[in-house]
Design a protein around this motif. Structure first.
Motif, short mmCIF file in Angstrom:
data_model
loop_
_atom_site.label_atom_id
_atom_site.label_comp_id
_atom_site.label_asym_id
_atom_site.label_seq_id
_atom_site.Cartn_x
_atom_site.Cartn_y
_atom_site.Cartn_z
N ALA A 66 -7.29 11.05 -5.07
CA ALA A 66 -7.71 10.17 -6.38
C ALA A 66 -7.38 11.23 -7.35
O ALA A 66 -8.45 12.97 -7.55
CB ALA A 66 -8.82 9.52 -6.26
N CYS A 72 -9.92 -0.80 1.61
CA CYS A 72 -9.22 -1.38 1.05
C CYS A 72 -8.91 -2.74 1.70
O CYS A 72 -9.52 -3.43 2.67
CB CYS A 72 -8.08 -0.41 1.97
N THR A 93 1.51 -4.68 1.43
CA THR A 93 1.50 -3.71 0.66
C THR A 93 -0.57 -3.45 1.06
O THR A 93 -1.07 -4.74 0.85
CB THR A 93 1.32 -4.64 -1.09
N SER A 105 -10.77 4.29 2.15
CA SER A 105 -11.02 4.09 0.80
C SER A 105 -12.40 5.60 0.84
O SER A 105 -13.27 5.19 1.38
CB SER A 105 -11.50 3.32 0.59
N SER A 107 -8.90 1.25 -11.75
CA SER A 107 -7.91 0.71 -12.15
C SER A 107 -7.80 -0.55 -10.70
O SER A 107 -8.03 0.53 -9.48
CB SER A 107 -6.98 2.41 -12.24
N GLY A 118 -10.52 1.19 -7.91
CA GLY A 118 -10.74 2.54 -8.02
C GLY A 118 -12.04 2.70 -9.00
O GLY A 118 -11.82 1.85 -9.86
N PHE A 139 -0.39 0.55 -2.98
CA PHE A 139 0.62 1.18 -1.94
C PHE A 139 1.31 0.28 -0.68
O PHE A 139 0.71 -0.37 -0.38
CB PHE A 139 -0.15 2.40 -1.43
N TRP A 199 -3.41 10.29 -0.49
CA TRP A 199 -3.52 10.02 -1.75
C TRP A 199 -4.88 10.44 -2.78
O TRP A 199 -5.66 9.81 -2.80
CB TRP A 199 -2.79 8.49 -2.28
N VAL A 204 -3.41 -2.38 -0.73
CA VAL A 204 -4.42 -2.64 -2.76
C VAL A 204 -5.74 -2.66 -2.78
O VAL A 204 -6.80 -2.92 -1.80
CB VAL A 204 -4.37 -4.03 -3.25
N PHE A 215 -12.72 5.88 -4.14
CA PHE A 215 -12.50 4.63 -4.34
C PHE A 215 -14.36 4.31 -3.52
O PHE A 215 -14.10 4.88 -2.27
CB PHE A 215 -11.47 4.00 -3.16
N TYR A 230 -4.76 0.09 -7.79
CA TYR A 230 -4.09 0.65 -6.91
C TYR A 230 -3.09 -0.34 -6.17
O TYR A 230 -3.68 -0.88 -5.43
CB TYR A 230 -4.66 2.13 -6.65
#
Length: 197
Positions: free
Chosen positions: A160, A175, A181, A129, A190, A186, A194, A158, A183, A171, A192
């Motif tokens: 932001a 993580c 997954t 993050s 939000s 942010g 992936f 990815w 998660v 972030f 997120y």
């Protein structure tokens, strides 16, 4: 048989798990804002002065140390396989894989921002993050970044999106990987998700 605690008073403490009695304490000469981690036969600690050290968990004596020049260490170390651990940094903008035994840097990768939280691991990747800020004296960009666990190469990143009126982006929460997954929360409020691996 012991609990290891890092403190804002610059010290790492070892206390007896059953009684809570202090066994030893070690002054690191800067504030500690992360959790220490047992990796193999070493207790790994980092402080806001840029010190990363391996202590003997029995005595608190320094086994090895290094400095992340110009950067606080606000990421907790995460143990991997074979005595390696993974750790982020602040203005150094790096995630590092380090051998706990002797402090040898196996790889160090620029993730383009503050990697404050502890990294997350899967069999193939290290997930970081990353927070960013604009304006700032050096370029920092927020992202979720996946690194190849063996080489440190960036597998994917990815970025932001900038949030109008916000100073910080990206972030600052760690993580979490579960059921394939990734998660992460942010700074924009939000949550997120992936695909992991």
């Amino acid at each position: 048989s012991r609990v290891y605690v890092a403190s804002l008073d610059n010290h790492v403490y070892a206390v007896d798990r059953r009684t809570g009695k202090e066994v030893w304490k070690k002054n690191t000469y800067a504030m500690l804002t992360t959790s220490p981690a047992l990796v193999g036969s070493r207790l790994i600690v980092g402080n806001r002065g840029g010190l990363l050290a391996a202590l003997d968990p029995a005595t608190g004596q320094v086994v090895w140390r290094m400095t992340f020049w110009g950067s606080a260490i606000e990421s907790s170390p995460v143990a991997g396989d074979g005595g390696l651990f993974y750790i982020g940094s602040s203005d150094l903008r790096r995630v590092s894989a380090i051998d706990a035994k002797d402090g040898r840097v196996v790889w160090r990768t620029d993730v383009f921002g503050w990697s404050w939280p502890r990294p997350a691991l899967t069999a193939r990747h290290v997930y970081a993050s990353v927070a960013g800020r604009a304006p700032y004296q050096m370029r920092h960009l927020g992202s979720v970044t996946a690194l190849d666990r063996a080489t440190g190469r960036i597998a994917w990143r990815w970025p932001a999106a900038a949030v109008p009126g916000a100073l910080d982006t990206g972030f600052a929460a760690p993580c979490v990987v579960a059921d394939g997954t990734l998660v992460v929360g942010g700074l924009d409020g939000s949550l997120y998700a992936f695909p992991a691996e």
